[in-house]
Design a protein around this motif. Sequence first.
Motif, PDB file in Angstrom:
ATOM      1  N   ALA A   1      33.797  67.046  76.332  1.00 40.44           N
ATOM      2  CA  ALA A   1      34.965  66.300  76.258  1.00 40.44           C
ATOM      3  C   ALA A   1      35.649  66.706  75.158  1.00 40.44           C
ATOM      4  O   ALA A   1      36.797  66.957  74.878  1.00 40.44           O
ATOM      5  N   THR A   2      34.731  67.030  73.956  1.00 40.99           N
ATOM      6  CA  THR A   2      35.060  67.548  72.716  1.00 40.99           C
ATOM      7  C   THR A   2      34.360  68.628  72.176  1.00 40.99           C
ATOM      8  O   THR A   2      34.294  69.928  73.191  1.00 40.99           O
TER       9      THR A   2
ATOM     10  N   SER B   1      37.602  61.894  67.595  1.00 44.24           N
ATOM     11  CA  SER B   1      38.937  61.321  68.077  1.00 44.24           C
ATOM     12  C   SER B   1      39.949  62.550  67.562  1.00 44.24           C
ATOM     13  O   SER B   1      39.594  63.620  66.898  1.00 44.24           O
ATOM     14  N   LYS B   2      41.208  62.419  67.691  1.00 47.18           N
ATOM     15  CA  LYS B   2      42.309  63.360  67.883  1.00 47.18           C
ATOM     16  C   LYS B   2      42.535  64.225  66.438  1.00 47.18           C
ATOM     17  O   LYS B   2      42.831  65.356  66.299  1.00 47.18           O
ATOM     18  N   ASN B   3      42.090  63.761  65.319  1.00 47.26           N
ATOM     19  CA  ASN B   3      42.611  64.019  64.035  1.00 47.26           C
ATOM     20  C   ASN B   3      41.377  65.377  63.860  1.00 47.26           C
ATOM     21  O   ASN B   3      41.889  66.309  63.115  1.00 47.26           O
ATOM     22  N   LEU B   4      40.544  65.435  64.543  1.00 49.67           N
ATOM     23  CA  LEU B   4      39.728  66.508  64.306  1.00 49.67           C
ATOM     24  C   LEU B   4      39.938  67.531  65.505  1.00 49.67           C
ATOM     25  O   LEU B   4      39.370  67.835  66.640  1.00 49.67           O
TER      26      LEU B   4
ATOM     27  N   ASP C   1      43.016  61.856  72.086  1.00 51.35           N
ATOM     28  CA  ASP C   1      43.977  60.817  71.291  1.00 51.35           C
ATOM     29  C   ASP C   1      43.893  59.438  72.198  1.00 51.35           C
ATOM     30  O   ASP C   1      43.028  59.581  72.961  1.00 51.35           O
ATOM     31  N   ASP C   2      44.610  58.484  71.940  1.00 55.25           N
ATOM     32  CA  ASP C   2      44.540  57.303  72.375  1.00 55.25           C
ATOM     33  C   ASP C   2      44.427  57.442  74.099  1.00 55.25           C
ATOM     34  O   ASP C   2      43.692  56.814  74.656  1.00 55.25           O
ATOM     35  N   ARG C   3      45.312  58.336  74.483  1.00 54.65           N
ATOM     36  CA  ARG C   3      45.128  58.148  76.245  1.00 54.65           C
ATOM     37  C   ARG C   3      43.870  58.711  76.713  1.00 54.65           C
ATOM     38  O   ARG C   3      43.281  58.443  77.596  1.00 54.65           O
ATOM     39  N   SER C   4      43.650  60.020  75.909  1.00 55.22           N
ATOM     40  CA  SER C   4      42.363  60.619  76.675  1.00 55.22           C
ATOM     41  C   SER C   4      41.008  59.919  76.349  1.00 55.22           C
ATOM     42  O   SER C   4      40.268  60.066  76.950  1.00 55.22           O
ATOM     43  N   ALA C   5      41.458  59.284  75.111  1.00 56.44           N
ATOM     44  CA  ALA C   5      40.044  58.418  74.892  1.00 56.44           C
ATOM     45  C   ALA C   5      39.821  57.343  75.808  1.00 56.44           C
ATOM     46  O   ALA C   5      38.716  57.039  76.275  1.00 56.44           O
ATOM     47  N   ILE C   6      41.032  56.686  76.535  1.00 59.84           N
ATOM     48  CA  ILE C   6      40.885  55.622  77.433  1.00 59.84           C
ATOM     49  C   ILE C   6      40.229  56.376  78.612  1.00 59.84           C
ATOM     50  O   ILE C   6      39.287  55.676  79.170  1.00 59.84           O
ATOM     51  N   ASN C   7      40.894  57.298  79.064  1.00 59.38           N
ATOM     52  CA  ASN C   7      40.049  58.051  80.219  1.00 59.38           C
ATOM     53  C   ASN C   7      38.670  58.209  80.027  1.00 59.38           C
ATOM     54  O   ASN C   7      38.005  58.178  80.993  1.00 59.38           O
ATOM     55  N   HIS C   8      38.469  58.814  78.902  1.00 61.27           N
ATOM     56  CA  HIS C   8      37.053  59.164  78.409  1.00 61.27           C
ATOM     57  C   HIS C   8      36.116  58.030  78.679  1.00 61.27           C
ATOM     58  O   HIS C   8      34.994  57.965  79.369  1.00 61.27           O
TER      59      HIS C   8
ATOM     60  N   LEU D   1      26.856  53.545  76.875  1.00 61.98           N
ATOM     61  CA  LEU D   1      27.789  52.790  76.003  1.00 61.98           C
ATOM     62  C   LEU D   1      29.005  53.758  75.974  1.00 61.98           C
ATOM     63  O   LEU D   1      28.698  54.750  75.774  1.00 61.98           O
ATOM     64  N   ALA D   2      30.112  52.891  75.752  1.00 59.66           N
ATOM     65  CA  ALA D   2      31.295  53.826  75.459  1.00 59.66           C
ATOM     66  C   ALA D   2      31.648  53.749  73.845  1.00 59.66           C
ATOM     67  O   ALA D   2      31.463  52.592  73.285  1.00 59.66           O
ATOM     68  N   GLY D   3      31.786  54.790  73.467  1.00 53.58           N
ATOM     69  CA  GLY D   3      31.973  54.813  71.826  1.00 53.58           C
ATOM     70  C   GLY D   3      33.128  55.993  71.289  1.00 53.58           C
ATOM     71  O   GLY D   3      33.424  56.737  72.239  1.00 53.58           O
ATOM     72  N   ILE D   4      33.012  56.026  70.047  1.00 54.60           N
ATOM     73  CA  ILE D   4      33.726  57.063  69.536  1.00 54.60           C
ATOM     74  C   ILE D   4      33.520  57.506  68.002  1.00 54.60           C
ATOM     75  O   ILE D   4      32.974  56.629  67.386  1.00 54.60           O
ATOM     76  N   GLU D   5      33.488  58.852  67.918  1.00 55.91           N
ATOM     77  CA  GLU D   5      33.418  58.927  66.173  1.00 55.91           C
ATOM     78  C   GLU D   5      34.733  59.163  65.993  1.00 55.91           C
ATOM     79  O   GLU D   5      35.429  60.139  65.886  1.00 55.91           O
ATOM     80  N   VAL D   6      35.208  58.287  65.057  1.00 52.79           N
ATOM     81  CA  VAL D   6      36.716  58.095  64.675  1.00 52.79           C
ATOM     82  C   VAL D   6      36.963  58.530  63.103  1.00 52.79           C
ATOM     83  O   VAL D   6      36.210  58.257  62.260  1.00 52.79           O
ATOM     84  N   ASP D   7      37.944  59.343  63.061  1.00 52.16           N
ATOM     85  CA  ASP D   7      38.069  59.970  61.522  1.00 52.16           C
ATOM     86  C   ASP D   7      38.940  58.805  60.874  1.00 52.16           C
ATOM     87  O   ASP D   7      39.722  58.122  61.167  1.00 52.16           O
ATOM     88  N   ILE D   8      38.647  58.960  59.499  1.00 49.79           N
ATOM     89  CA  ILE D   8      39.149  58.214  58.446  1.00 49.79           C
ATOM     90  C   ILE D   8      40.518  58.865  57.792  1.00 49.79           C
ATOM     91  O   ILE D   8      40.225  60.253  57.328  1.00 49.79           O
ATOM     92  N   LEU D   9      41.592  58.444  58.124  1.00 49.79           N
ATOM     93  CA  LEU D   9      42.751  59.203  57.674  1.00 49.79           C
ATOM     94  C   LEU D   9      42.938  58.884  56.014  1.00 49.79           C
ATOM     95  O   LEU D   9      42.075  58.110  55.482  1.00 49.79           O
ATOM     96  N   SER D  10      44.077  59.728  55.564  1.00 46.22           N
ATOM     97  CA  SER D  10      44.125  59.488  54.037  1.00 46.22           C
ATOM     98  C   SER D  10      44.397  58.434  53.576  1.00 46.22           C
ATOM     99  O   SER D  10      44.261  58.056  52.342  1.00 46.22           O
ATOM    100  N   ASP D  11      45.063  57.306  54.340  1.00 46.88           N
ATOM    101  CA  ASP D  11      45.106  56.006  53.743  1.00 46.88           C
ATOM    102  C   ASP D  11      44.253  55.051  53.898  1.00 46.88           C
ATOM    103  O   ASP D  11      44.423  53.851  53.846  1.00 46.88           O
ATOM    104  N   GLY D  12      43.111  55.448  54.614  1.00 49.57           N
ATOM    105  CA  GLY D  12      41.815  54.784  54.856  1.00 49.57           C
ATOM    106  C   GLY D  12      42.022  54.278  56.211  1.00 49.57           C
ATOM    107  O   GLY D  12      40.946  53.419  56.503  1.00 49.57           O
TER     108      GLY D  12
END
Length: 586
Positions: free
Chosen positions: A359-360, A387-390, A397-404, A422-433
Amino acid sequence: MLRMDNKTISNLLEETASLLEIGGGDSFRIRSYRRGAESIEQATSQLTEIATGEDAVKKLLEIPGIGKAMAAHVVEIASTGRLGFRDELLAKYTPSILELLKLPGMGPKTVALLWDAQEIGDIDALEAAAKAGKLDDLPRFGKKLVEKILKGIEDYRRHSGRFRIDVVDNAATELTRALLKIPGIDTVTPAGSLRRGRETAGDLDLLVTGPSCEESLSAATAEKVADLDGIASIMAQGNNKVSFLLQNGLQVDVRLLPRSSYGAALQYFTGSKTHNVALRQRALKSGYTLNEYALARVADNSIVGAATELEIYSALGLDWIPPELRENLGELDAAEQRKLPKLIEQKDVRGDLHMHTTATDGHNTIREMAEAAAERGYEYIAITDHSKNLAMTNGLDDRSAINHVHHIRQVDKEMAGRIRVLAGIEVDILSDGSLDLSDSVLAEMEIVISSVHTLFNQPAEEMTARILRAIENPHTRILGHPTGRLLLRREPFSFDLEAVLQKCAELGVAVEHNATPERLDLRDRDLRLAHELGCKIVIDTDAHQTTSLGNIRFGILQMRRAWLTPSNVLNTLPLKKLLTSLRPKR
DNA sequence: GCCGTTTTCGGCCCGACTGTTTTCAGTCG
């Protein structure tokens, strides 16, 4: 504030020791500087902070090996970044003189001699003098020594530094296979840093025993060892020891030992140096002397233990100490009080909580990963794609994550209880945290790994603040890649790791320790710090393909070095208990 | 310079290998 890590402080003291040595100083004073340097390097707290805070000297004096003088040195380094005493000593020579000590066979006496006689103070000057024949008149400088120096310079330039543990481990495996083919060799054991599970090793010690290693035969056996394939050059060869370099520059010491003293040798050559010194001091207090041949009574030299390590530790009133703990960090006291921890083992791990799929940027499907994990006997896994930032990995993104998530649930059903997915995600930390997926999506998943790995270069304070905010996000259950390993090569990438780990401990966010050898997220010392601060640790592989699953041997070694037991590591727990031990969902 | 069931002085881990010494100093682990 001035950023000065413990390693830098330690280096300055170590250099001071070397300079005193070159100057012919008192050997016990020199040892004190070395001991101080070692203690500081091993300290888990940031000494700069202690040394610039209240009661600095008092707190520093609590560290073993640090006395009044050393404490004052540390305070000076922390506040000025320099050590006047070291600079004073160094002013007599040229700054590069310390590099000469890194050449094999060059010790302080030789360096002093070269300087006094010809003011040789760096490697280039030494090479020039050697080639011009200017060294020949110096005492102890014969043809062989000059050749050795030139060879040493060549090797040093080609390769200096330590080797990663998996590289050394591979060499050990191959050499062991070759050594076992020599008639009369029946046991080969790697010792040294490799046996202790350090993340790097400066060389490889192989201990060898069998009938051919007994005294009358060992010289002939050493000849055969020196004839092995793959040796680039022989550095030294005696009756009981052969030292050589492999093509990649790794130095190997093979020691041939009689069966009767194999345990003493194994103990001795496993180290560490500081553990051995402490053990020998302990032996002397009990009326014994310990060397690589035996533990013996001082009074009549009668042998108390030699064939196994267990004999030796037992005779000294200690439980046998696992090699990973032998760093003189309290293991002797614990062994005496029968309180050594029951360290985590590979078989304790029940699942992997960080992996990627097609998927990624992974190479296998969800189903394939699940099958591979089930085959390994795991009870559960978590699929944690990007997640989408990478964007370069086709992050969700939100929609494809839900599909996943739906796909993951589907595979979980298909596996019919053979393994939980289990369902999970490796999510990015944006510039504002903040995190780069919306709360409602994150709420659908069991495992949310907020990962430091895509943060860009920023001042340390800003980076720290950003990571702290991400930890505070109630969806964050695991802090991913806590040392930002993917960016380690971009200097400077630094933040206040202690503050980050502290926050994780406080909020119940688990800290990830990626276990594959090229990706050990936390150095063993960082792991110890995390443990001391009370962090829950998760071990996983960041597997991008089925073949990476379960490749956790070196990560486990690191965890053992940090004194971790199964109860400290979340994914040794049964699934239900794991889910209740993770930070509660809001 | 550090440390203390040997506490404020007097100890402080130990042996092999090398090269150049004919008895040993220096380096290393």
